[in-house]
Design a protein around this motif. Structure first.
Motif, PDB file in Angstrom:
ATOM      1  N   GLU A  27     -26.374  16.594 -29.681  1.00 33.95           N
ATOM      2  CA  GLU A  27     -27.527  15.669 -29.703  1.00 33.95           C
ATOM      3  C   GLU A  27     -28.593  16.211 -28.873  1.00 33.95           C
ATOM      4  O   GLU A  27     -29.698  15.927 -29.269  1.00 33.95           O
ATOM      5  CB  GLU A  27     -26.992  14.553 -29.318  1.00 33.95           C
ATOM      6  N   SER A  28     -28.227  16.921 -27.695  1.00 31.24           N
ATOM      7  CA  SER A  28     -29.483  17.326 -26.903  1.00 31.24           C
ATOM      8  C   SER A  28     -30.011  18.761 -27.223  1.00 31.24           C
ATOM      9  O   SER A  28     -30.862  19.194 -26.728  1.00 31.24           O
ATOM     10  CB  SER A  28     -28.875  17.374 -25.526  1.00 31.24           C
ATOM     11  N   GLY A  29     -29.054  19.601 -28.071  1.00 32.89           N
ATOM     12  CA  GLY A  29     -29.745  20.880 -28.463  1.00 32.89           C
ATOM     13  C   GLY A  29     -28.332  21.801 -28.478  1.00 32.89           C
ATOM     14  O   GLY A  29     -27.196  21.604 -28.568  1.00 32.89           O
ATOM     15  N   PHE A  30     -28.864  23.177 -28.541  1.00 33.78           N
ATOM     16  CA  PHE A  30     -27.786  24.289 -28.538  1.00 33.78           C
ATOM     17  C   PHE A  30     -27.314  24.286 -27.108  1.00 33.78           C
ATOM     18  O   PHE A  30     -27.671  24.379 -26.235  1.00 33.78           O
ATOM     19  CB  PHE A  30     -28.507  25.453 -28.926  1.00 33.78           C
ATOM     20  N   LYS A  31     -25.755  24.422 -27.467  1.00 38.89           N
ATOM     21  CA  LYS A  31     -25.035  24.790 -26.199  1.00 38.89           C
ATOM     22  C   LYS A  31     -23.932  25.981 -26.505  1.00 38.89           C
ATOM     23  O   LYS A  31     -23.393  25.975 -27.611  1.00 38.89           O
ATOM     24  CB  LYS A  31     -24.210  23.619 -25.948  1.00 38.89           C
ATOM     25  N   LEU A  32     -23.990  26.719 -25.458  1.00 40.89           N
ATOM     26  CA  LEU A  32     -23.322  28.036 -25.271  1.00 40.89           C
ATOM     27  C   LEU A  32     -21.530  27.937 -25.640  1.00 40.89           C
ATOM     28  O   LEU A  32     -21.130  27.268 -24.428  1.00 40.89           O
ATOM     29  CB  LEU A  32     -23.401  28.981 -24.334  1.00 40.89           C
ATOM     30  N   LEU A  33     -21.032  28.481 -26.191  1.00 36.85           N
ATOM     31  CA  LEU A  33     -19.530  28.611 -26.343  1.00 36.85           C
ATOM     32  C   LEU A  33     -19.084  29.880 -25.615  1.00 36.85           C
ATOM     33  O   LEU A  33     -18.194  29.996 -24.752  1.00 36.85           O
ATOM     34  CB  LEU A  33     -19.083  28.465 -27.719  1.00 36.85           C
ATOM     35  N   GLU A  34     -19.628  30.881 -26.131  1.00 35.24           N
ATOM     36  CA  GLU A  34     -19.236  32.199 -25.374  1.00 35.24           C
ATOM     37  C   GLU A  34     -20.450  33.336 -25.899  1.00 35.24           C
ATOM     38  O   GLU A  34     -21.240  33.029 -26.699  1.00 35.24           O
ATOM     39  CB  GLU A  34     -17.898  32.753 -25.956  1.00 35.24           C
ATOM     40  N   PHE A  35     -20.434  34.343 -25.052  1.00 36.65           N
ATOM     41  CA  PHE A  35     -21.647  35.132 -25.051  1.00 36.65           C
ATOM     42  C   PHE A  35     -20.851  36.626 -25.439  1.00 36.65           C
ATOM     43  O   PHE A  35     -20.097  37.059 -24.499  1.00 36.65           O
ATOM     44  CB  PHE A  35     -22.396  35.342 -23.938  1.00 36.65           C
ATOM     45  N   ASN A  36     -21.018  37.176 -26.395  1.00 39.81           N
ATOM     46  CA  ASN A  36     -20.399  38.382 -27.053  1.00 39.81           C
ATOM     47  C   ASN A  36     -21.437  39.511 -26.982  1.00 39.81           C
ATOM     48  O   ASN A  36     -22.503  39.563 -27.206  1.00 39.81           O
ATOM     49  CB  ASN A  36     -19.873  38.283 -28.372  1.00 39.81           C
ATOM     50  N   MET A  37     -20.903  40.711 -26.458  1.00 45.37           N
ATOM     51  CA  MET A  37     -21.781  41.899 -26.268  1.00 45.37           C
ATOM     52  C   MET A  37     -20.978  43.197 -26.619  1.00 45.37           C
ATOM     53  O   MET A  37     -19.838  43.319 -26.575  1.00 45.37           O
ATOM     54  CB  MET A  37     -22.262  42.081 -24.930  1.00 45.37           C
ATOM     55  N   LEU A  44     -33.883  29.111 -14.711  1.00 49.00           N
ATOM     56  CA  LEU A  44     -33.022  28.194 -14.717  1.00 49.00           C
ATOM     57  C   LEU A  44     -33.138  26.979 -15.607  1.00 49.00           C
ATOM     58  O   LEU A  44     -32.258  26.505 -16.226  1.00 49.00           O
ATOM     59  CB  LEU A  44     -33.219  27.567 -13.171  1.00 49.00           C
ATOM     60  N   THR A  45     -34.247  26.603 -16.046  1.00 48.23           N
ATOM     61  CA  THR A  45     -34.573  25.770 -16.987  1.00 48.23           C
ATOM     62  C   THR A  45     -33.943  26.060 -18.315  1.00 48.23           C
ATOM     63  O   THR A  45     -33.232  25.166 -19.124  1.00 48.23           O
ATOM     64  CB  THR A  45     -36.102  25.449 -17.152  1.00 48.23           C
ATOM     65  N   SER A  46     -34.151  27.433 -18.692  1.00 46.51           N
ATOM     66  CA  SER A  46     -33.432  28.168 -19.936  1.00 46.51           C
ATOM     67  C   SER A  46     -31.911  27.927 -20.010  1.00 46.51           C
ATOM     68  O   SER A  46     -31.340  27.391 -20.812  1.00 46.51           O
ATOM     69  CB  SER A  46     -33.992  29.497 -20.151  1.00 46.51           C
ATOM     70  N   LEU A  47     -31.435  28.443 -18.820  1.00 42.30           N
ATOM     71  CA  LEU A  47     -29.878  28.531 -18.842  1.00 42.30           C
ATOM     72  C   LEU A  47     -29.416  26.883 -18.534  1.00 42.30           C
ATOM     73  O   LEU A  47     -28.550  26.755 -19.341  1.00 42.30           O
ATOM     74  CB  LEU A  47     -29.565  29.027 -17.326  1.00 42.30           C
ATOM     75  N   ASP A  48     -30.005  26.133 -18.070  1.00 43.86           N
ATOM     76  CA  ASP A  48     -29.418  24.782 -18.007  1.00 43.86           C
ATOM     77  C   ASP A  48     -29.671  24.012 -19.600  1.00 43.86           C
ATOM     78  O   ASP A  48     -28.745  23.203 -19.705  1.00 43.86           O
ATOM     79  CB  ASP A  48     -30.324  23.756 -16.941  1.00 43.86           C
ATOM     80  N   ARG A  49     -30.484  24.496 -20.004  1.00 43.27           N
ATOM     81  CA  ARG A  49     -30.735  24.061 -21.585  1.00 43.27           C
ATOM     82  C   ARG A  49     -29.464  24.470 -22.578  1.00 43.27           C
ATOM     83  O   ARG A  49     -28.998  23.396 -23.176  1.00 43.27           O
ATOM     84  CB  ARG A  49     -32.100  24.552 -22.370  1.00 43.27           C
ATOM     85  N   ILE A  50     -28.681  25.483 -22.377  1.00 40.98           N
ATOM     86  CA  ILE A  50     -27.958  26.048 -23.055  1.00 40.98           C
ATOM     87  C   ILE A  50     -26.457  26.198 -22.724  1.00 40.98           C
ATOM     88  O   ILE A  50     -25.399  26.260 -23.319  1.00 40.98           O
ATOM     89  CB  ILE A  50     -28.167  27.347 -23.964  1.00 40.98           C
ATOM     90  N   LEU A  51     -26.227  26.380 -21.288  1.00 39.44           N
ATOM     91  CA  LEU A  51     -25.054  26.729 -20.812  1.00 39.44           C
ATOM     92  C   LEU A  51     -24.411  25.506 -20.331  1.00 39.44           C
ATOM     93  O   LEU A  51     -24.664  24.728 -19.266  1.00 39.44           O
ATOM     94  CB  LEU A  51     -25.258  27.727 -19.389  1.00 39.44           C
ATOM     95  N   PRO A  52     -23.130  25.193 -20.563  1.00 45.31           N
ATOM     96  CA  PRO A  52     -22.606  23.967 -20.029  1.00 45.31           C
ATOM     97  C   PRO A  52     -21.906  24.207 -18.720  1.00 45.31           C
ATOM     98  O   PRO A  52     -21.710  25.388 -18.595  1.00 45.31           O
ATOM     99  CB  PRO A  52     -21.214  23.741 -21.036  1.00 45.31           C
TER     100      PRO A  52
END
Length: 471
Positions: free
Chosen positions: A121-131, A309-317
């Motif tokens: 409901e608040s936006g995109f949230k990260l599950l995992e980051f693959n590289m 930090l604002t960007s990370l807070d937006r998507i990183l649980p």
């Protein structure tokens, strides 16, 4: 302030148009190509519509994922004075894996990654980051082209100025740039998997190699046991290889007794400059879920500026390594981690740091995860390569169905980064009725693509792929 139509508005309008014209879900996917290679991976399970993103939504999502990539790859320098071994151990890697990382490290960290996210409901949230180069869904752009062969979507894309990223061609550009070859040099590339999984993936790998041949790469396929180091180079049969596109992973070192014997000669040859590896194994160090826990830890916020930090807070649980001792929650409260995790099972998920495709994940809120099982697994994970992460409650997306009205599905948004920046979106989705909360291919997910609205000043033709900038 958002301008233009949003994701939700574009979706609603397209579903209304499909219903108005009476077009079936089967007709919408009828233009997808059929091949043994594609069937071997996707099983013909294609989503009947693309995902949509408004122009501003796409820009913010892309910027957030690129920020995440930059933050992750900066961690060894920021926290460990450039000591890769110390960083690798801190995110859960064994000594054998650390050695492999150090021996195969590239001059720079690859820009090729895929962030997997849910949309709540608040936006995109990260599950995992693959590289790395073992990222599925690179051919999502083929799915976009196939859907756009349907007049209804082609017209909709023209009306709303929608386009897509050709992720496969972006990956080819990555190969040239990061391996140091000129675009007109036609290097010899071997796409190489692990022997056991090669038996299953070979048809798809051959399909993929055919596409690469058309894009200026002399592509071949095999498994790592078929590579030979001789005569000053690495060979696949009688073909001397310039670039290895690796599908084998660091986790293979732990699961196979003969892994080092197969992998070490190849890593040594790469260290001597006899072959390039796209992408080096250090990529998986940054893709560890332990690295996400490092980013999530409030003790490390001092190393980043406020915009980051604002960007990370937006998507990183909220994410933490499973370690004894105090941790800080989102509201600033300090708690003992073990007590908190055992007492808040329904809000948390337990994950191994370096496995993929949902392997080993335990969802605390599932009805079949009772308190006894949760406590047993958490205590086993304590001080090992495991993280706990805050639960994400995804908002379902509606998709056309063969037998009537659109139905709600859970979507995993796979957002790529490439040398040129934003690399497109790979969609995997499952019906909410499937009762599977980790959306993945081996659980029966369907696959698809994403169209995004172009910025007002873009000169890209709607309904087409964004041009690939050759670096």
């Amino acid at each position: 302030m958002l301008t233009g139509l949003s994701r939700a508005e574009l979706t609603a309008q397209y579903l209304d148009e499909i219903k108005r014209r009476g077009i079936s879900a089967a007709e919408l996917v009828s233009t997808h190509p059929e091949s043994i290679g594609l069937q071997s991976v996707y099983g013909g399970r294609y989503l009947a519509r693309p995902l949509f993103l408004g122009a501003d939504e796409c820009e913010q999502l892309a910027n957030d994922i690129l920020t995440m990539h930059a933050a992750l790859t900066s961690l060894p320098d920021k926290l460990y004075g450039g000591d890769l071994a110390a960083f690798a151990r801190s995110v859960g890697m064994t000594d054998v894996q650390v050695s492999a990382v150090l021996r195969s490290r590239g001059a720079t960290v690859t820009k090729q990654s895929r962030a997997d996210l849910y949309l709540d409901e608040s936006g995109f949230k990260l599950l995992e980051f693959n590289m790395g180069s073992a990222l599925g869904g690179i051919d999502q752009s083929d799915m976009a082209r196939a859907l756009l062969d349907q007049p209804i979507l082609a017209e909709f894309a023209q009306t709303h100025r929608l386009a897509y990223v050709d992720t496969m061609r972006e990956q080819v550009n990555n190969m040239f740039v990061e391996s140091g070859f000129a675009h007109d040099s036609r290097p010899v590339l071997a796409t190489v998997d692990w022997p056991s999984s090669y038996e299953t993936l070979e048809p798809y790998m051959r399909h993929f190699a055919t596409r690469l041949q058309d894009m200026g790469i002399d592509a071949h396929v095999g498994h790592i046991g078929q590579l030979e180091v001789r005569d000053g180079g690495v060979w696949l049969g009688d073909v001397k290889v310039d670039i290895i596109q690796r599908l084998f992973m660091l986790e293979d070192l732990l699961e196979h007794s003969d892994a080092s014997a197969m992998m070490d000669p190849i890593l040594d040859a790469a260290a001597r400059g006899e072959v390039k590896i796209f992408t080096p194994l250090d990529a998986e160090m940054f893709a560890s879920k332990g690295a996400l826990a490092v980013l999530s830890d409030e003790a490390n916020r001092q190393y980043f500026d406020q915009q980051t930090l604002t960007s990370l807070d937006r998507i990183l649980p909220w994410t933490r390594m499973v370690r004894s001792g105090p941790v800080t929650l989102e509201d600033g409260t300090q708690v003992e981690l073990l007590d908190y995790v055992l007492g808040h099972q329904a809000e948390l998920v337990l994950k191994p740091t370096s496995r993929h495709s949902g392997e080993g994940v335990l969802l605390g809120w599932r009805a079949d995860t009772d308190g006894e099982l949760w406590e047993e697994r958490v205590r086993e994970a304590l001080d090992g390569p495991w993280v706990v992460q805050r639960r994400i409650r995804p908002v379902p997306e509606l998709f056309p169905m063969p037998d009537g009205d659109p139905a709600p599905w859970l979507v995993n948004w796979g957002v790529y980064t490439v040398v040129n920046g934003f690399g497109g979106v790979y969609a995997r989705a499952m019906s909410v009725e499937s009762d599977v909360e980790v959306v993945r291919l081996d659980a029966g997910a369907s696959v698809g693509c994403c169209l995004h609205a172009l910025p007002e000043d873009s000169d890209v033709e709607p309904g087409s792929a964004l041009p690939v900038r050759k670096n």
